[in-house]
Write a protein that holds these residues in place. Sequence first.
Motif, PDB file in Angstrom:
ATOM      1  N   LYS A  48      40.070  49.638  42.150  1.00 45.55           N
ATOM      2  CA  LYS A  48      39.218  48.471  41.906  1.00 45.55           C
ATOM      3  C   LYS A  48      38.313  48.700  40.706  1.00 45.55           C
ATOM      4  O   LYS A  48      38.131  47.808  39.864  1.00 45.55           O
ATOM      5  CB  LYS A  48      38.381  48.168  43.150  1.00 45.55           C
ATOM      6  CG  LYS A  48      37.475  46.950  43.012  1.00 45.55           C
ATOM      7  CD  LYS A  48      36.766  46.660  44.318  1.00 45.55           C
ATOM      8  CE  LYS A  48      35.868  45.439  44.204  1.00 45.55           C
ATOM      9  NZ  LYS A  48      35.217  45.114  45.497  1.00 45.55           N
ATOM     10  N   THR A  49      37.741  49.897  40.604  1.00 42.87           N
ATOM     11  CA  THR A  49      36.863  50.213  39.485  1.00 42.87           C
ATOM     12  C   THR A  49      37.636  50.176  38.176  1.00 42.87           C
ATOM     13  O   THR A  49      37.156  49.654  37.157  1.00 42.87           O
ATOM     14  CB  THR A  49      36.235  51.603  39.683  1.00 42.87           C
ATOM     15  OG1 THR A  49      35.508  51.618  40.916  1.00 42.87           O
ATOM     16  CG2 THR A  49      35.304  51.956  38.535  1.00 42.87           C
ATOM     17  N   GLN A  50      38.829  50.710  38.204  1.00 39.64           N
ATOM     18  CA  GLN A  50      39.685  50.715  37.013  1.00 39.64           C
ATOM     19  C   GLN A  50      39.991  49.298  36.553  1.00 39.64           C
ATOM     20  O   GLN A  50      39.880  48.961  35.362  1.00 39.64           O
ATOM     21  CB  GLN A  50      40.977  51.455  37.356  1.00 39.64           C
ATOM     22  CG  GLN A  50      41.745  52.014  36.199  1.00 39.64           C
ATOM     23  CD  GLN A  50      42.954  52.801  36.677  1.00 39.64           C
ATOM     24  OE1 GLN A  50      43.854  52.244  37.305  1.00 39.64           O
ATOM     25  NE2 GLN A  50      42.985  54.085  36.394  1.00 39.64           N
ATOM     26  N   ILE A  51      40.341  48.436  37.498  1.00 43.90           N
ATOM     27  CA  ILE A  51      40.678  47.053  37.168  1.00 43.90           C
ATOM     28  C   ILE A  51      39.437  46.287  36.734  1.00 43.90           C
ATOM     29  O   ILE A  51      39.506  45.406  35.864  1.00 43.90           O
ATOM     30  CB  ILE A  51      41.376  46.371  38.362  1.00 43.90           C
ATOM     31  CG1 ILE A  51      42.717  47.065  38.647  1.00 43.90           C
ATOM     32  CG2 ILE A  51      41.592  44.889  38.101  1.00 43.90           C
ATOM     33  CD1 ILE A  51      43.397  46.602  39.919  1.00 43.90           C
ATOM     34  N   TYR A  52      38.289  46.612  37.322  1.00 43.57           N
ATOM     35  CA  TYR A  52      37.044  45.961  36.906  1.00 43.57           C
ATOM     36  C   TYR A  52      36.781  46.186  35.425  1.00 43.57           C
ATOM     37  O   TYR A  52      36.514  45.237  34.670  1.00 43.57           O
ATOM     38  CB  TYR A  52      35.864  46.472  37.738  1.00 43.57           C
ATOM     39  CG  TYR A  52      34.528  46.336  37.024  1.00 43.57           C
ATOM     40  CD1 TYR A  52      34.039  45.086  36.644  1.00 43.57           C
ATOM     41  CD2 TYR A  52      33.774  47.462  36.707  1.00 43.57           C
ATOM     42  CE1 TYR A  52      32.822  44.965  35.971  1.00 43.57           C
ATOM     43  CE2 TYR A  52      32.564  47.347  36.036  1.00 43.57           C
ATOM     44  CZ  TYR A  52      32.092  46.097  35.669  1.00 43.57           C
ATOM     45  OH  TYR A  52      30.899  45.980  34.995  1.00 43.57           O
ATOM     46  N   PHE A  53      36.855  47.437  34.970  1.00 44.08           N
ATOM     47  CA  PHE A  53      36.594  47.720  33.560  1.00 44.08           C
ATOM     48  C   PHE A  53      37.617  47.028  32.664  1.00 44.08           C
ATOM     49  O   PHE A  53      37.264  46.470  31.611  1.00 44.08           O
ATOM     50  CB  PHE A  53      36.590  49.225  33.309  1.00 44.08           C
ATOM     51  CG  PHE A  53      35.346  49.914  33.790  1.00 44.08           C
ATOM     52  CD1 PHE A  53      34.101  49.538  33.326  1.00 44.08           C
ATOM     53  CD2 PHE A  53      35.422  50.950  34.709  1.00 44.08           C
ATOM     54  CE1 PHE A  53      32.943  50.162  33.764  1.00 44.08           C
ATOM     55  CE2 PHE A  53      34.273  51.580  35.159  1.00 44.08           C
ATOM     56  CZ  PHE A  53      33.025  51.194  34.682  1.00 44.08           C
ATOM     57  N   SER A  54      38.874  47.029  33.067  1.00 44.59           N
ATOM     58  CA  SER A  54      39.916  46.378  32.267  1.00 44.59           C
ATOM     59  C   SER A  54      39.668  44.877  32.152  1.00 44.59           C
ATOM     60  O   SER A  54      39.793  44.288  31.073  1.00 44.59           O
ATOM     61  CB  SER A  54      41.291  46.629  32.894  1.00 44.59           C
ATOM     62  OG  SER A  54      41.588  48.006  32.942  1.00 44.59           O
ATOM     63  N   THR A  55      39.296  44.255  33.264  1.00 44.92           N
ATOM     64  CA  THR A  55      39.049  42.817  33.272  1.00 44.92           C
ATOM     65  C   THR A  55      37.806  42.470  32.464  1.00 44.92           C
ATOM     66  O   THR A  55      37.790  41.493  31.700  1.00 44.92           O
ATOM     67  CB  THR A  55      38.893  42.316  34.717  1.00 44.92           C
ATOM     68  OG1 THR A  55      40.058  42.670  35.475  1.00 44.92           O
ATOM     69  CG2 THR A  55      38.725  40.803  34.758  1.00 44.92           C
ATOM     70  N   ALA A  56      36.752  43.278  32.614  1.00 44.92           N
ATOM     71  CA  ALA A  56      35.499  43.010  31.899  1.00 44.92           C
ATOM     72  C   ALA A  56      35.686  43.147  30.391  1.00 44.92           C
ATOM     73  O   ALA A  56      35.150  42.352  29.605  1.00 44.92           O
ATOM     74  CB  ALA A  56      34.405  43.957  32.391  1.00 44.92           C
ATOM     75  N   VAL A  57      36.466  44.150  29.962  1.00 45.97           N
ATOM     76  CA  VAL A  57      36.725  44.341  28.530  1.00 45.97           C
ATOM     77  C   VAL A  57      37.500  43.150  27.960  1.00 45.97           C
ATOM     78  O   VAL A  57      37.244  42.711  26.833  1.00 45.97           O
ATOM     79  CB  VAL A  57      37.501  45.653  28.294  1.00 45.97           C
ATOM     80  CG1 VAL A  57      38.130  45.684  26.912  1.00 45.97           C
ATOM     81  CG2 VAL A  57      36.579  46.846  28.468  1.00 45.97           C
ATOM     82  N   ALA A  58      38.438  42.636  28.724  1.00 51.66           N
ATOM     83  CA  ALA A  58      39.224  41.493  28.251  1.00 51.66           C
ATOM     84  C   ALA A  58      38.392  40.222  28.171  1.00 51.66           C
ATOM     85  O   ALA A  58      38.680  39.330  27.367  1.00 51.66           O
ATOM     86  CB  ALA A  58      40.426  41.279  29.168  1.00 51.66           C
ATOM     87  N   LYS A  59      37.342  40.141  28.971  1.00 48.51           N
ATOM     88  CA  LYS A  59      36.551  38.914  29.075  1.00 48.51           C
ATOM     89  C   LYS A  59      35.316  38.920  28.180  1.00 48.51           C
ATOM     90  O   LYS A  59      34.945  37.885  27.618  1.00 48.51           O
ATOM     91  CB  LYS A  59      36.138  38.702  30.538  1.00 48.51           C
ATOM     92  CG  LYS A  59      35.550  37.340  30.847  1.00 48.51           C
ATOM     93  CD  LYS A  59      35.371  37.175  32.331  1.00 48.51           C
ATOM     94  CE  LYS A  59      34.781  35.799  32.680  1.00 48.51           C
ATOM     95  NZ  LYS A  59      35.684  34.699  32.319  1.00 48.51           N
ATOM     96  N   TRP A  60      34.654  40.078  28.044  1.00 43.90           N
ATOM     97  CA  TRP A  60      33.417  40.167  27.262  1.00 43.90           C
ATOM     98  C   TRP A  60      33.477  41.347  26.296  1.00 43.90           C
ATOM     99  O   TRP A  60      33.960  42.426  26.645  1.00 43.90           O
ATOM    100  CB  TRP A  60      32.206  40.348  28.170  1.00 43.90           C
ATOM    101  CG  TRP A  60      31.915  39.195  29.070  1.00 43.90           C
ATOM    102  CD1 TRP A  60      31.397  37.973  28.719  1.00 43.90           C
ATOM    103  CD2 TRP A  60      32.118  39.152  30.491  1.00 43.90           C
ATOM    104  NE1 TRP A  60      31.267  37.176  29.836  1.00 43.90           N
ATOM    105  CE2 TRP A  60      31.701  37.873  30.935  1.00 43.90           C
ATOM    106  CE3 TRP A  60      32.614  40.063  31.428  1.00 43.90           C
ATOM    107  CZ2 TRP A  60      31.762  37.489  32.268  1.00 43.90           C
ATOM    108  CZ3 TRP A  60      32.681  39.697  32.753  1.00 43.90           C
ATOM    109  CH2 TRP A  60      32.262  38.408  33.160  1.00 43.90           C
ATOM    110  N   ASP A  61      32.950  41.148  25.108  1.00 39.39           N
ATOM    111  CA  ASP A  61      32.834  42.202  24.105  1.00 39.39           C
ATOM    112  C   ASP A  61      31.428  42.783  24.223  1.00 39.39           C
ATOM    113  O   ASP A  61      30.495  42.325  23.559  1.00 39.39           O
ATOM    114  CB  ASP A  61      33.079  41.621  22.714  1.00 39.39           C
ATOM    115  CG  ASP A  61      32.964  42.675  21.616  1.00 39.39           C
ATOM    116  OD1 ASP A  61      32.939  43.878  21.947  1.00 39.39           O
ATOM    117  OD2 ASP A  61      32.884  42.293  20.435  1.00 39.39           O
ATOM    118  N   ALA A  62      31.258  43.794  25.056  1.00 40.90           N
ATOM    119  CA  ALA A  62      29.937  44.342  25.354  1.00 40.90           C
ATOM    120  C   ALA A  62      29.759  45.729  24.749  1.00 40.90           C
ATOM    121  O   ALA A  62      30.731  46.446  24.503  1.00 40.90           O
ATOM    122  CB  ALA A  62      29.737  44.418  26.867  1.00 40.90           C
ATOM    123  N   ASP A  63      28.500  46.103  24.525  1.00 38.22           N
ATOM    124  CA  ASP A  63      28.203  47.463  24.087  1.00 38.22           C
ATOM    125  C   ASP A  63      28.374  48.445  25.236  1.00 38.22           C
ATOM    126  O   ASP A  63      28.788  49.587  25.035  1.00 38.22           O
ATOM    127  CB  ASP A  63      26.765  47.554  23.555  1.00 38.22           C
ATOM    128  CG  ASP A  63      26.571  46.769  22.275  1.00 38.22           C
ATOM    129  OD1 ASP A  63      27.532  46.700  21.474  1.00 38.22           O
ATOM    130  OD2 ASP A  63      25.483  46.223  22.065  1.00 38.22           O
TER     131      ASP A  63
END
Length: 390
Positions: A205-220
């Motif tokens: 779940k943690t792995q997929i969270y980071f992958s999904t967040a990167v695809a959705k937002w360009d964050a620092d």
Amino acid sequence: MGVSRPQKAANGVSTRWVYVFCIASFFLGVVVINRFWAIPDPLDRDKVSPEKHRSEEASFQTGDILSQVSQTHDVIMTLDKTISSLEMQLAAARAAKGDSEEASPVVTKLGTENLKARRKVFFVMGIITAFSSRKRRDSIRETWMPKGDGLLKLENEKGIIMRFVIGHSATAGGVLDRAIDAEDEQHKDFLRLNHIEGYHELSSKTQIYFSTAVAKWDADFYIKVDDDVHVNLGMVGSTLARHRSKPRVYIGCMKSGPVLGQKGVKYHEPEYWKFGEEGNKYFRHATGQIYAISKDLATYISVNRHILHRYANEDVSLGSWFIGLDVEHIDDRSLCCGTAPDCEWKAQAGNPCAASFDWSCSGVCKSVERMGEVHQRCGEGDEAIWHTSF
């Protein structure tokens, strides 16, 4: 015959970018070579006396070379940033494509967003939650997490994205999923994942969270936090801002606990034998209650998530993904304060806490009942986030 259209590579990056990059590299090479290897006219050299010629050479060595090296260094750094940016776009495009191809009906829309439409933000905070944790979520909404218009204001004015992170049930569209849909309709503060919820699936779940967040937002930065931890957003923002210029940082309370090979105990590691002899400890990694990683590391997870090994414990898994990389581990104890009176003593000493929880419970003990009290005694003040400059 029709007008030809720019082709796109399989990874989603237009070939036009490839041509532009190649042409720019060619002209840069011509400029650099001409500057370094320009040879003076032989006739002009004959007119110059040996003494003057040696003087000019010395002057060139002490002046022009340093200037040109400095200029070349600046050009190289600019190119490096450009290449890094293109690599990040490519990686995020791959992640978006992968999520789109594998997504369930609940989350299909997450992977189909245009990469260029990703919003640039300061940090994304994902609060890991479960179907049974409605009361925990409400306790957070009533304390340290803005809601409604406050949540939108936080995004627009501070570039801070906050979402409860959850997947779907084994029977997608069932009663559990409908309950989350209704809650999200009310609060609009969920990030749904292409993930089947399960107690032993937190690493995935943690792995997929980071992958999904990167695809959705360009964050620092991308943050993971449990839903029974108290957070001071202003302090978290100030902490991350100090490391904003670093490319690969892993921030949390670093620890190195024992590898537990005995079956039936909490935090049992079935693959304990991989960590050496009995009694060995894990490598240093951030405790799982809360940690932050920079954009490059989140992108690394997104690109390589299909081959990154997942251990039984999520915090160990994350640490293992970074242990062989050029990553700066930052041990920040403000992210693991105890609840009162520990947080109060530290605030009085000039060391306010970014996050508080009880080690004995791996979170705030009885968080539903106590989160309000912890917020009152450990909180930085509801207005602090609005007065904190990043």
